[in-house]
Design a protein around this motif. Structure first.
Motif, short mmCIF file in Angstrom:
data_model
loop_
_atom_site.label_atom_id
_atom_site.label_comp_id
_atom_site.label_asym_id
_atom_site.label_seq_id
_atom_site.Cartn_x
_atom_site.Cartn_y
_atom_site.Cartn_z
N SER A 95 10.84 -3.15 6.65
CA SER A 95 10.98 -4.61 6.56
C SER A 95 9.98 -5.19 5.55
O SER A 95 9.29 -6.18 5.83
CB SER A 95 10.76 -5.25 7.94
OG SER A 95 11.68 -4.73 8.88
N LEU A 96 9.94 -4.58 4.40
CA LEU A 96 8.96 -4.99 3.39
C LEU A 96 9.23 -6.40 2.89
O LEU A 96 10.39 -6.83 2.78
CB LEU A 96 8.97 -4.00 2.23
CG LEU A 96 8.22 -2.69 2.52
CD1 LEU A 96 8.65 -1.59 1.58
CD2 LEU A 96 6.72 -2.92 2.45
N LYS A 97 8.14 -7.10 2.60
CA LYS A 97 8.19 -8.48 2.13
C LYS A 97 7.55 -8.57 0.74
O LYS A 97 6.71 -7.73 0.40
CB LYS A 97 7.42 -9.39 3.09
CG LYS A 97 7.87 -9.31 4.54
CD LYS A 97 6.97 -10.15 5.42
CE LYS A 97 7.41 -10.09 6.88
NZ LYS A 97 6.52 -10.91 7.76
N PRO A 98 7.88 -9.58 -0.03
CA PRO A 98 7.24 -9.73 -1.35
C PRO A 98 5.71 -9.77 -1.25
O PRO A 98 5.04 -9.27 -2.15
CB PRO A 98 7.81 -11.05 -1.86
CG PRO A 98 9.16 -11.13 -1.23
CD PRO A 98 8.97 -10.55 0.15
N GLU A 99 5.20 -10.32 -0.16
CA GLU A 99 3.74 -10.39 -0.02
C GLU A 99 3.09 -9.05 0.28
O GLU A 99 1.86 -8.94 0.32
CB GLU A 99 3.34 -11.41 1.07
CG GLU A 99 4.06 -11.22 2.39
CD GLU A 99 5.26 -12.14 2.53
OE1 GLU A 99 6.05 -12.27 1.55
OE2 GLU A 99 5.43 -12.71 3.63
N ASP A 100 3.90 -8.01 0.48
CA ASP A 100 3.36 -6.66 0.62
C ASP A 100 3.10 -6.02 -0.75
O ASP A 100 2.53 -4.92 -0.82
CB ASP A 100 4.33 -5.77 1.40
CG ASP A 100 4.48 -6.21 2.85
OD1 ASP A 100 5.62 -6.22 3.35
OD2 ASP A 100 3.46 -6.56 3.47
N THR A 101 3.50 -6.68 -1.81
CA THR A 101 3.27 -6.15 -3.16
C THR A 101 1.78 -6.01 -3.43
O THR A 101 1.02 -6.96 -3.27
CB THR A 101 3.91 -7.07 -4.20
OG1 THR A 101 5.33 -7.06 -4.02
CG2 THR A 101 3.57 -6.61 -5.61
N ALA A 102 1.37 -4.81 -3.80
CA ALA A 102 -0.05 -4.52 -4.02
C ALA A 102 -0.19 -3.08 -4.50
O ALA A 102 0.77 -2.30 -4.45
CB ALA A 102 -0.86 -4.72 -2.74
N VAL A 103 -1.40 -2.75 -4.91
CA VAL A 103 -1.76 -1.34 -5.10
C VAL A 103 -2.31 -0.85 -3.76
O VAL A 103 -3.22 -1.47 -3.20
CB VAL A 103 -2.81 -1.17 -6.21
CG1 VAL A 103 -3.19 0.31 -6.33
CG2 VAL A 103 -2.27 -1.68 -7.54
N TYR A 104 -1.74 0.23 -3.29
CA TYR A 104 -2.14 0.80 -2.01
C TYR A 104 -3.05 2.00 -2.24
O TYR A 104 -2.71 2.91 -3.01
CB TYR A 104 -0.91 1.21 -1.21
CG TYR A 104 -0.20 0.03 -0.59
CD1 TYR A 104 0.48 -0.89 -1.39
CD2 TYR A 104 -0.22 -0.19 0.79
CE1 TYR A 104 1.11 -1.99 -0.84
CE2 TYR A 104 0.41 -1.28 1.35
CZ TYR A 104 1.07 -2.18 0.53
OH TYR A 104 1.70 -3.28 1.07
N PHE A 105 -4.19 1.99 -1.57
CA PHE A 105 -5.20 3.04 -1.73
C PHE A 105 -5.35 3.84 -0.44
O PHE A 105 -5.52 3.27 0.64
CB PHE A 105 -6.56 2.44 -2.08
CG PHE A 105 -6.59 1.72 -3.40
CD1 PHE A 105 -6.30 0.37 -3.48
CD2 PHE A 105 -6.93 2.40 -4.56
CE1 PHE A 105 -6.33 -0.29 -4.70
CE2 PHE A 105 -6.97 1.75 -5.78
CZ PHE A 105 -6.67 0.40 -5.85
N CYS A 106 -5.32 5.14 -0.59
CA CYS A 106 -5.64 6.02 0.53
C CYS A 106 -7.15 6.02 0.73
O CYS A 106 -7.93 5.95 -0.24
CB CYS A 106 -5.15 7.43 0.21
SG CYS A 106 -5.48 8.65 1.49
N TYR A 107 -7.57 6.12 1.99
CA TYR A 107 -8.99 6.10 2.34
C TYR A 107 -9.26 7.21 3.34
O TYR A 107 -8.45 7.48 4.23
CB TYR A 107 -9.34 4.74 2.96
CG TYR A 107 -10.68 4.69 3.64
CD1 TYR A 107 -10.81 4.94 5.00
CD2 TYR A 107 -11.83 4.43 2.90
CE1 TYR A 107 -12.04 4.91 5.62
CE2 TYR A 107 -13.07 4.39 3.52
CZ TYR A 107 -13.17 4.63 4.87
OH TYR A 107 -14.40 4.61 5.48
#
Length: 110
Positions: free
Chosen positions: A79-91
């Motif tokens: 259920s992805l939303k436009p506000e989920d747009t980002a660079v995702y980093f593993c930690y």
């Protein structure tokens, strides 16, 4: 040498799904998870997993699921939303330090 290698980002339409993976090596990791950073915003925690359980940002609860198999951590994003747009980093928290992946772009757009 600790390495975190991410995969699975990309472009998806609103309402769609993506699965991110992060394979870690070189240490024993007590905490693994995902952060994200959108343009012009600070990096924020998305989801973390430890031996005690999971923790999610309020904005993704009920839509994202974090899981772990050995030293690989996954983030199932539904259920992805436009506000989920980002660079995702593993930690990952290792024996003596914290580690970050190189980041993978997730873009939610029609």
């Amino acid at each position: 040498q600790v390495q975190l290698v991410e995969s699975g980002g990309g472009l998806v339409q609103p309402g769609g799904s993506l699965r991110l993976s992060c394979a870690a090596s070189g240490s024993i990791f007590s905490i693994m998870g995902w952060y994200r950073q959108a343009p012009g915003k600070e990096r924020e925690m998305v989801a973390l997993i430890t031996s005690r359980g999971t923790n999610y940002a309020d904005s993704v609860k009920g839509r994202f699921t974090i899981s772990r198999a050995e030293n690989t951590v996954y983030l199932q994003m539904n259920s992805l939303k436009p506000e989920d747009t980002a660079v995702y980093f593993c930690y990952a928290t290792g024996a003596t330090a914290n580690y970050w992946g190189q980041g993978t772009q997730v873009t939610v757009s029609s």
